[in-house]
Design a protein around this motif. Structure first.
Motif, PDB file in Angstrom:
ATOM      1  N   PRO A 186      -2.779  -3.304  -3.658  1.00  0.00           N
ATOM      2  CA  PRO A 186      -1.488  -4.004  -3.243  1.00  0.00           C
ATOM      3  C   PRO A 186      -0.248  -4.190  -4.522  1.00  0.00           C
ATOM      4  CG  PRO A 186      -3.287  -5.023  -2.355  1.00  0.00           C
ATOM      5  CD  PRO A 186      -3.861  -3.982  -3.116  1.00  0.00           C
ATOM      6  N   GLU A 187      -0.993  -4.448  -5.726  1.00  0.00           N
ATOM      7  CA  GLU A 187       0.292  -4.611  -6.893  1.00  0.00           C
ATOM      8  C   GLU A 187       0.813  -3.300  -7.111  1.00  0.00           C
ATOM      9  OE1 GLU A 187      -3.048  -5.364  -7.187  1.00  0.00           O
ATOM     10  OE2 GLU A 187      -3.928  -5.136  -9.069  1.00  0.00           O
ATOM     11  N   HIS A 188       0.439  -2.068  -6.853  1.00  0.00           N
ATOM     12  CA  HIS A 188       0.822  -0.927  -7.356  1.00  0.00           C
ATOM     13  C   HIS A 188       2.106  -0.646  -6.075  1.00  0.00           C
ATOM     14  CE1 HIS A 188      -3.292  -0.254  -8.973  1.00  0.00           C
ATOM     15  NE2 HIS A 188      -2.095  -0.397 -10.035  1.00  0.00           N
ATOM     16  N   ILE A 246      -7.500   4.432  -2.375  1.00  0.00           N
ATOM     17  CA  ILE A 246      -6.567   3.302  -1.956  1.00  0.00           C
ATOM     18  C   ILE A 246      -7.344   2.283  -1.369  1.00  0.00           C
ATOM     19  CG2 ILE A 246      -6.098   4.345   0.205  1.00  0.00           C
ATOM     20  CD1 ILE A 246      -3.426   2.840  -0.224  1.00  0.00           C
ATOM     21  N   THR A 247      -7.302   1.065  -1.817  1.00  0.00           N
ATOM     22  CA  THR A 247      -8.223  -0.201  -1.302  1.00  0.00           C
ATOM     23  C   THR A 247      -7.736  -0.554   0.044  1.00  0.00           C
ATOM     24  OG1 THR A 247      -6.773  -2.011  -2.223  1.00  0.00           O
ATOM     25  CG2 THR A 247      -8.376  -0.998  -3.904  1.00  0.00           C
ATOM     26  N   ALA A 253      -2.974   4.344   7.774  1.00  0.00           N
ATOM     27  CA  ALA A 253      -4.065   4.762   6.968  1.00  0.00           C
ATOM     28  C   ALA A 253      -4.355   6.396   6.915  1.00  0.00           C
ATOM     29  CB  ALA A 253      -5.286   4.093   7.509  1.00  0.00           C
ATOM     30  N   PRO A 254      -4.300   7.027   8.068  1.00  0.00           N
ATOM     31  CA  PRO A 254      -4.599   8.521   7.915  1.00  0.00           C
ATOM     32  C   PRO A 254      -3.326   9.224   7.165  1.00  0.00           C
ATOM     33  CG  PRO A 254      -4.425   7.773  10.257  1.00  0.00           C
ATOM     34  CD  PRO A 254      -4.517   6.617   9.366  1.00  0.00           C
ATOM     35  N   LEU A 255      -1.965   8.734   7.373  1.00  0.00           N
ATOM     36  CA  LEU A 255      -1.285   9.271   6.837  1.00  0.00           C
ATOM     37  C   LEU A 255      -1.085   9.121   5.239  1.00  0.00           C
ATOM     38  CD1 LEU A 255       1.703   8.365   9.226  1.00  0.00           C
ATOM     39  CD2 LEU A 255       1.146  10.831   8.511  1.00  0.00           C
ATOM     40  N   ALA A 256      -1.525   7.685   4.979  1.00  0.00           N
ATOM     41  CA  ALA A 256      -1.413   7.322   3.430  1.00  0.00           C
ATOM     42  C   ALA A 256      -2.503   8.259   2.782  1.00  0.00           C
ATOM     43  CB  ALA A 256      -1.699   5.833   3.445  1.00  0.00           C
ATOM     44  N   LEU A 257      -3.776   8.508   3.328  1.00  0.00           N
ATOM     45  CA  LEU A 257      -4.740   9.206   2.656  1.00  0.00           C
ATOM     46  C   LEU A 257      -4.297  10.949   2.483  1.00  0.00           C
ATOM     47  CD1 LEU A 257      -7.629   7.684   4.660  1.00  0.00           C
ATOM     48  CD2 LEU A 257      -7.158   7.453   2.122  1.00  0.00           C
ATOM     49  N   TYR A 258      -3.563  10.978   3.506  1.00  0.00           N
ATOM     50  CA  TYR A 258      -3.166  12.580   3.594  1.00  0.00           C
ATOM     51  C   TYR A 258      -2.023  12.687   2.609  1.00  0.00           C
ATOM     52  CZ  TYR A 258      -0.194  16.593   5.398  1.00  0.00           C
ATOM     53  OH  TYR A 258       0.604  17.516   5.487  1.00  0.00           O
ATOM     54  N   PHE A 259      -1.114  11.900   2.317  1.00  0.00           N
ATOM     55  CA  PHE A 259      -0.086  11.916   1.373  1.00  0.00           C
ATOM     56  C   PHE A 259      -0.651  11.649  -0.122  1.00  0.00           C
ATOM     57  CE2 PHE A 259       3.008  10.695   4.663  1.00  0.00           C
ATOM     58  CZ  PHE A 259       3.604  12.027   4.914  1.00  0.00           C
ATOM     59  N   ILE A 260      -1.599  10.850  -0.036  1.00  0.00           N
ATOM     60  CA  ILE A 260      -2.184  10.812  -1.564  1.00  0.00           C
ATOM     61  C   ILE A 260      -2.758  11.890  -2.103  1.00  0.00           C
ATOM     62  CG2 ILE A 260      -3.971   9.625  -2.743  1.00  0.00           C
ATOM     63  CD1 ILE A 260      -3.325   7.160  -1.110  1.00  0.00           C
ATOM     64  N   GLU A 261      -3.545  12.766  -1.102  1.00  0.00           N
ATOM     65  CA  GLU A 261      -4.152  14.022  -1.493  1.00  0.00           C
ATOM     66  C   GLU A 261      -3.265  14.826  -1.730  1.00  0.00           C
ATOM     67  OE1 GLU A 261      -6.967  16.148   1.493  1.00  0.00           O
ATOM     68  OE2 GLU A 261      -7.859  14.139   1.055  1.00  0.00           O
ATOM     69  N   ARG A 262      -2.098  14.909  -0.910  1.00  0.00           N
ATOM     70  CA  ARG A 262      -1.125  16.203  -1.060  1.00  0.00           C
ATOM     71  C   ARG A 262      -0.336  16.017  -2.540  1.00  0.00           C
ATOM     72  NH1 ARG A 262       2.828  17.883   3.368  1.00  0.00           N
ATOM     73  NH2 ARG A 262       4.075  16.670   1.832  1.00  0.00           N
ATOM     74  N   LEU A 299       4.331   6.086  -1.597  1.00  0.00           N
ATOM     75  CA  LEU A 299       2.968   6.668  -2.200  1.00  0.00           C
ATOM     76  C   LEU A 299       3.344   7.444  -3.369  1.00  0.00           C
ATOM     77  CD1 LEU A 299       1.168   7.022   1.152  1.00  0.00           C
ATOM     78  CD2 LEU A 299       0.629   5.519  -0.651  1.00  0.00           C
ATOM     79  N   GLU A 300       4.433   8.175  -3.326  1.00  0.00           N
ATOM     80  CA  GLU A 300       5.019   9.325  -4.299  1.00  0.00           C
ATOM     81  C   GLU A 300       5.201   8.407  -5.522  1.00  0.00           C
ATOM     82  OE1 GLU A 300       7.924  11.949  -3.474  1.00  0.00           O
ATOM     83  OE2 GLU A 300       7.427  13.255  -4.971  1.00  0.00           O
TER      84      GLU A 300
END
Ligand SMILES: Nc1ncnc2c1ncn2[C@@H]1O[C@H](COP(=O)(O)OP(=O)(O)OP(=O)(O)O)[C@@H](O)[C@H]1O
Ligand SMILES: [Mg+2]
Length: 464
Positions: free
Chosen positions: A384-386, A346-347, A325-334, A370-371
């Motif tokens: 999830p469907e994404h 992200i849900t 979760a923290p990694l996902a939030l970090y990558f989404i932001e970056r 995520l990219e």
């Protein structure tokens, strides 16, 4: 947890308040009441309820403005609008103004309890995500290191200590994509060597005979292609850090020279006679099991012990899924910043999918997934469907057993299932509500109510 939440009931009809308070109390909630807008504002300030059931028509206040004012006092307050029949338009405007949801009178108690439960759950997940976004990051100069697992916290601590030593050799072990490069860079960036070069050699991609030449350089004529003198990376990295990537693939000849270099901090260029002294910190990285390589005679054990003065192991992502979760939030932001777009949210369901997957490609794979979602899916909310099907499908039960409905690995929204069941029943009965209600085991009134809720009461079905 949510059963202990405080719920504010705001309505000028005393009977209605009492009725709600009784039922909510029975469901385990603590209820506070207000009859006017100003009382409601005071309640929020003084009692900090988690959720408010708000009648839009109060004697002293405009319901829509109320929503804004309430959120000025408590940004996290979940506001559920309760409207009289036929006031749906206003309720929709209230939702646009920030209310969580609306319910129409007469209130169906089941719907109410589900809405409250979900509202409180969303609230607690939102808070959790906000915390994740702010914490669990370590900054080593310009290198950001993300994670909240015990393993990552310990790693960050060690990393700091290692960086402070000037020359200790480091052995980084971990599967592909776990962050060995990143850790090596962080050590360099955080050390006194930070203004000197950080150079890297990959022992897998170089042909065997070139590894030594790349590392230590050569004199003119040292071998057929050596037309002039060339400095090696060990020399060029003087004062800085040298990362030997995939050290497990280093040829034995180069291993012998490397060992000598690590002992003496000096070396000879290929074909050269003079010793060249340098001051370099060596970091070696590998995704292989070096013990096994030693057993097979492919790796020198004396080099192994010399390298692992400091031994850092980076566990695979599947063994620390709380970092997802923290990694996902970090990558989404970056990634969003790189793509010059607003970062989508992200849900919790999508985060759940990421946490359940096994990530053979580790953090690199997570970033790629995520990219892809950010580039291909033009959405403000990653659901999830994404995410790619192979990730969602992980852990999907093979055998359906006797279950009427199969819960996918990433779950689903109960509302979607209910809506789909009602649509199917209406299609089968060609819009006959009584028939559809029988198929669903509901009363006709309840079905009509739900059709309205899902906006299914359309002419298509009503034509009969
Ligand atoms: N803890 C972390 N925080 C933020 N980003 C990370 C973290 N760990 C890894 N990454 C990112 O994941 C990607 C892969 O990491 P890296 O290249 O360091 O892995 P590696 O272990 O060197 O992989 P390989 O064995 O394939 O060389 C990089 O983009 C890196 O920045
Ligand atoms: Mg690497």
């Amino acid at each position: 947890m949510s059963t202990r939440a405080v719920i504010a009931v705001v309505d000028d009809e005393e009977l209605f308040r009492t009725w709600l308070s009784e039922h909510l109390g029975a469901a385990g909630y603590t209820v506070v009441e207000a009859a006017t807008g100003s009382e409601a504002l005071r309640l929020v300030a003084e009692e900090s309820p988690g959720l408010m059931l708000l009648d839009l028509r109060l004697p002293d206040a405009d319901g829509l403005e109320m929503v804004t004012q309430l959120h000025e006092i408590d940004r996290d307050l979940v506001v559920v609008i309760v409207t009289a029949y036929g006031e749906v338009q206003t309720a929709v405007r209230a939702v646009k103004a920030g209310a969580y949801h609306f319910l129409e009178k007469p209130i169906d108690l089941d719907d109410l309890l589900i809405t409250i439960e979900k509202g409180l759950e969303t609230q607690s997940l939102r808070r959790e995500i906000a915390v994740l976004r702010e914490q669990h990051r370590w900054q080593f100069a310009n290198v950001e290191f993300v994670g909240r697992s015990l393993a990552v916290r310990q790693l960050a601590e060690k990393l700091e200590k290692v960086a402070r030593t000037e020359s200790a050799t480091v052995l980084l072990q971990g599967e592909s994509g776990t962050g060995k490069d990143l850790v090596a860079r962080a050590i360099h960036a955080h050390s006194s060597r930070k203004d000197k070069p950080f150079l890297e050699i990959n022992c897998t991609t170089l042909p065997e005979q070139l590894v030594e030449a790349e590392l230590f350089g050569h004199e003119r004529g040292a071998f057929t292609d050596a037309r002039e003198r060339k400095k090696g990376l060990a020399e060029l990295a003087d004062g800085g850090t040298l990362l030997l990537d995939e050290i497990g693939d280093m040829p034995l000849g180069a291993q012998a020279k490397l060992l000598r270099f690590l002992e003496d901090s000096r070396f000879k260029r290929l074909g050269g006679t003079t010793d060249i002294p340098v001051n370099v910190r060596v970091i070696a990285a590998t995704n292989q099991n070096l013990d096994r390589a030693i057993g097979e005679g492919k790796f020198r054990s004396d080099l192994y012990y010399r390298l692992k003065v400091v031994d850092l192991f980076i566990p695979p992502l599947r063994e620390r899924s709380e970092d997802c979760a923290p990694l996902a939030l970090y990558f989404i932001e970056r990634l969003a910043r790189d793509l010059k777009r607003e970062a989508p949210t992200i849900t919790p369901e999508a985060l759940g999918v990421l946490e359940a997957y096994s990530w053979p490609g580790n953090i690199r794979e997570l970033r790629n997934v995520l990219e892809r979602a950010l580039i291909l899916e033009d959405t403000q909310e990653i659901r999830p469907e994404h995410l790619p099907i192979e990730i969602r499908g992980f852990a999907r039960p093979v055998d359906g057993g006797d279950d009427i409905v199969q819960l996918p690995a990433d779950g689903f929204r109960m509302e979607d299932v209910e809506r789909s069941a009602i649509e199917q029943a209406l299609t089968r009965t060609e819009g006959n509500v009584a028939g559809a209600a029988r198929l669903l085991g509901l009363s006709r009134d309840t079905l009509r109510y739900r059709m309205k809720k899902y906006e299914l009461a359309n002419s298509h079905w009503r034509s009969r």
